[in-house]
Design a protein around this motif. Structure first.
Motif, PDB file in Angstrom:
ATOM      1  N   SER A  45       0.843  -1.212   0.000  1.00  0.00           N
ATOM      2  CA  SER A  45       0.000   0.000   0.000  1.00  0.00           C
ATOM      3  C   SER A  45       0.873   1.255   0.000  1.00  0.00           C
ATOM      4  O   SER A  45       1.742   1.402   0.846  1.00  0.00           O
ATOM      5  CB  SER A  45      -0.884   0.027   1.251  1.00  0.00           C
ATOM      6  OG  SER A  45      -1.396  -1.251   1.491  1.00  0.00           O
ATOM      7  N   TRP A  46       0.579   2.112  -0.947  1.00  0.00           N
ATOM      8  CA  TRP A  46       1.350   3.351  -1.106  1.00  0.00           C
ATOM      9  C   TRP A  46       0.390   4.533  -1.104  1.00  0.00           C
ATOM     10  O   TRP A  46      -0.704   4.459  -1.678  1.00  0.00           O
ATOM     11  CB  TRP A  46       2.104   3.327  -2.435  1.00  0.00           C
ATOM     12  CG  TRP A  46       3.135   2.248  -2.526  1.00  0.00           C
ATOM     13  CD1 TRP A  46       2.905   0.917  -2.723  1.00  0.00           C
ATOM     14  CD2 TRP A  46       4.553   2.400  -2.414  1.00  0.00           C
ATOM     15  NE1 TRP A  46       4.098   0.237  -2.754  1.00  0.00           N
ATOM     16  CE2 TRP A  46       5.129   1.121  -2.564  1.00  0.00           C
ATOM     17  CE3 TRP A  46       5.397   3.495  -2.206  1.00  0.00           C
ATOM     18  CZ2 TRP A  46       6.505   0.903  -2.515  1.00  0.00           C
ATOM     19  CZ3 TRP A  46       6.766   3.283  -2.166  1.00  0.00           C
ATOM     20  CH2 TRP A  46       7.316   1.998  -2.311  1.00  0.00           C
ATOM     21  N   LEU A  47       0.832   5.617  -0.489  1.00  0.00           N
ATOM     22  CA  LEU A  47       0.037   6.851  -0.504  1.00  0.00           C
ATOM     23  C   LEU A  47       0.882   7.963  -1.116  1.00  0.00           C
ATOM     24  O   LEU A  47       1.925   8.326  -0.580  1.00  0.00           O
ATOM     25  CB  LEU A  47      -0.368   7.221   0.937  1.00  0.00           C
ATOM     26  CG  LEU A  47      -1.089   8.558   1.124  1.00  0.00           C
ATOM     27  CD1 LEU A  47      -2.376   8.612   0.304  1.00  0.00           C
ATOM     28  CD2 LEU A  47      -1.396   8.798   2.600  1.00  0.00           C
ATOM     29  N   PHE A  48       0.436   8.439  -2.287  1.00  0.00           N
ATOM     30  CA  PHE A  48       1.148   9.520  -2.986  1.00  0.00           C
ATOM     31  C   PHE A  48       0.488  10.848  -2.627  1.00  0.00           C
ATOM     32  O   PHE A  48      -0.707  11.025  -2.865  1.00  0.00           O
ATOM     33  CB  PHE A  48       1.087   9.300  -4.502  1.00  0.00           C
ATOM     34  CG  PHE A  48       1.867   8.097  -4.961  1.00  0.00           C
ATOM     35  CD1 PHE A  48       1.320   6.828  -4.848  1.00  0.00           C
ATOM     36  CD2 PHE A  48       3.137   8.238  -5.482  1.00  0.00           C
ATOM     37  CE1 PHE A  48       2.036   5.716  -5.256  1.00  0.00           C
ATOM     38  CE2 PHE A  48       3.864   7.125  -5.900  1.00  0.00           C
ATOM     39  CZ  PHE A  48       3.317   5.863  -5.773  1.00  0.00           C
ATOM     40  N   THR A  49       1.254  11.759  -2.060  1.00  0.00           N
ATOM     41  CA  THR A  49       0.667  13.049  -1.685  1.00  0.00           C
ATOM     42  C   THR A  49       1.406  14.188  -2.372  1.00  0.00           C
ATOM     43  O   THR A  49       2.557  14.041  -2.771  1.00  0.00           O
ATOM     44  CB  THR A  49       0.755  13.282  -0.159  1.00  0.00           C
ATOM     45  OG1 THR A  49       2.133  13.363   0.209  1.00  0.00           O
ATOM     46  CG2 THR A  49       0.080  12.165   0.610  1.00  0.00           C
ATOM     47  N   GLY A  50       0.725  15.320  -2.459  1.00  0.00           N
ATOM     48  CA  GLY A  50       1.365  16.500  -3.045  1.00  0.00           C
ATOM     49  C   GLY A  50       0.310  17.520  -3.388  1.00  0.00           C
ATOM     50  O   GLY A  50      -0.836  17.152  -3.675  1.00  0.00           O
ATOM     51  N   PRO A  51       0.650  18.812  -3.355  1.00  0.00           N
ATOM     52  CA  PRO A  51      -0.324  19.844  -3.715  1.00  0.00           C
ATOM     53  C   PRO A  51      -0.730  19.720  -5.179  1.00  0.00           C
ATOM     54  O   PRO A  51      -0.023  19.066  -5.958  1.00  0.00           O
ATOM     55  CB  PRO A  51       0.449  21.149  -3.466  1.00  0.00           C
ATOM     56  CG  PRO A  51       1.882  20.764  -3.450  1.00  0.00           C
ATOM     57  CD  PRO A  51       1.972  19.335  -3.037  1.00  0.00           C
ATOM     58  N   ALA A  52      -1.885  20.336  -5.531  1.00  0.00           N
ATOM     59  CA  ALA A  52      -2.370  20.272  -6.915  1.00  0.00           C
ATOM     60  C   ALA A  52      -1.254  20.705  -7.855  1.00  0.00           C
ATOM     61  O   ALA A  52      -0.621  21.732  -7.641  1.00  0.00           O
ATOM     62  CB  ALA A  52      -3.576  21.186  -7.083  1.00  0.00           C
TER      63      ALA A  52
END
Ligand SMILES: [Zn+2]
Length: 414
Positions: A45-52
């Motif tokens: 399980s991976w969670l990719f985050t980052g602003p628009a």
């Protein structure tokens, strides 16, 4: 071109993901299966985050391609495995994205069922959720169960603006990949590599504030440039109350037109495809006629078919409406970011901060505004724009026009 080269200004992320993809490939090649891959740095399980605009969905897709890649090192961008993932045609990749404001339990259950089956062509069954921040509570709970006990070869890739946007129970089970906004220089260089004129690339890169996709649109689409110019003229239009209301109405109708242009063709294609699938003509929705393709049942059967078709079309209409509203809000948000950038440029001039302008092509206007008010006023105006953005994002029921009208009035009266 490898899949990693599409990720602009994300060196640390590329290093982490390519290492994991190599570890996954080596773990499986050694015959140890998924447990060996896990020991070598791969996880389910991976969670990719980052602003628009940071490209967290692009990063997730690049990683998915590298897991499907047939070459070493993984992520060549050329093989069938990479190509099918990048074009969303891979049999082992399932993508779920919300059509409207939220992602429901029905879609997630289908995804979870899919995760349980073994991969057919590649080494992993990849489940990509593009907007994990929009999962409903029931959908999140359904997903959580799958994350707690993942199938041997299943990999979940979740995308969200930040880790806080995802339930703690979900994010604690994921390895987080945090993307940052690329610098204006990174974006400009990427545009120039793609063949954009250097000066256009420079302006687009700065005005987009690190949002690569927007920078591309600004560099290539006249309508997007005209919309931005109209937004940046707003401070000059706020004379009387009527002017403020007119400026607000223009801003909202530009966002509506944007959304319409983006969705109209897709809506029509979807509706026609559904009608064909249901075997009904356009008039059958009203229940007054049936098409030649409707089954030849008795009168009662025909009524049921027509009612079923009408229900399915109504459901599609609801989905399209929800997606339309989402697109309007996205366009409006983009306009408010541009406006906030302008007030930020004004403040920079007033304070003599000596940093690069966000809108370098509007420096003269910014200087005019800077001379006409105090830094405190500018700061309050900037805060008003950001507060409107936040309340539109927080309250889905808010009428956009009312929110923008109170903003333009506040900007005038500050
Ligand atoms: Zn490849």
């Amino acid at each position: 071109m490898t899949v990693w080269e599409t990720l602009v200004g994300q060196d640390a992320v590329v290093a982490a993901l390519s290492a994991a993809a190599s570890a996954a490939s080596a773990g499986l090649a050694s015959g140890g299966g998924a447990p060996a891959a896990a020991r070598a740095g791969m996880t389910h399980s991976w969670l990719f985050t980052g602003p628009a605009g940071a490209g967290h969905q692009d990063a997730a897709r690049a990683f998915a391609a590298s897991l499907t890649c047939e070459n070493e090192p993984p992520g060549c961008g050329e093989c069938t495995g990479c190509h099918t993932v990048l074009t969303d045609t891979a049999t082992d990749l399932r993508t779920v994205q919300p059509e409207g404001l939220s992602l429901g339990v029905k879609d997630v259950r289908a995804l979870v069922r899919d995760a349980a089956s073994a991969p057919t062509a590649g080494r992993w069954r990849i489940l990509l959720i593009t907007d994990a921040d929009r999962l409903t509570e029931a959908a999140a709970n359904a997903l959580l169960k799958a994350l707690e006990e993942p199938a041997d070869r299943a990999v979940f890739l979740l995308c969200a603006p930040s880790v806080e946007d995802v339930l703690p129970t979900i994010r604690s089970r994921c390895r987080t990949v945090a993307l940052r906004l690329p610098s204006a220089t990174d974006v400009r260089d990427a545009l120039v590599r793609e063949g954009v004129n250097e000066q256009v690339a420079e302006t687009a890169a700065r005005a987009s504030q690190g949002h690569l996709a927007l920078a591309r649109r600004l560099a290539s689409d006249e309508r997007v440039r005209a919309n931005r110019a109209a937004v940046l003229r707003i401070p000059a239009r706020l004379g009387r109350v009527g002017d403020c209301l007119a400026a607000a109405a223009d801003l909202v109708s530009a966002a509506n037109a944007d959304a319409e242009a983006a969705n109209a063709e897709r809506d029509e294609v979807e509706t026609e495809a559904l009608k064909t699938a249901l075997g009904v003509g356009a008039t059958a929705v009203g229940g007054k006629s049936r098409s030649a393709r409707a089954p030849k049942a008795g009168a009662k059967g025909r009524t049921m078919v027509v009612r079923g078709a009408a229900g399915a079309l109504k459901e599609l209409e609801r989905t399209q409406k929800s997606r339309g509203r989402r697109t309007v809000l996205d366009a409006l948000d983009r306009a408010l970011v541009d406006l906030a950038g302008l007030y930020r440029d004004v403040l920079v001039q007033q304070l003599g901060a000596g940093v690069d302008a966000i809108h370098p092509d509007h420096c003269v206007e910014a200087a005019g505004y800077a001379a006409a008010c105090t830094p405190e006023q500018t700061l309050r105006r900037l805060e008003a724009v950001l507060a409107t953005r936040a309340s539109l994002a927080r309250n889905p029921g808010l009428v956009p026009l009312l929110a923008v009208e109170s903003l333009t009035l506040a900007l005038r009266d500050t």
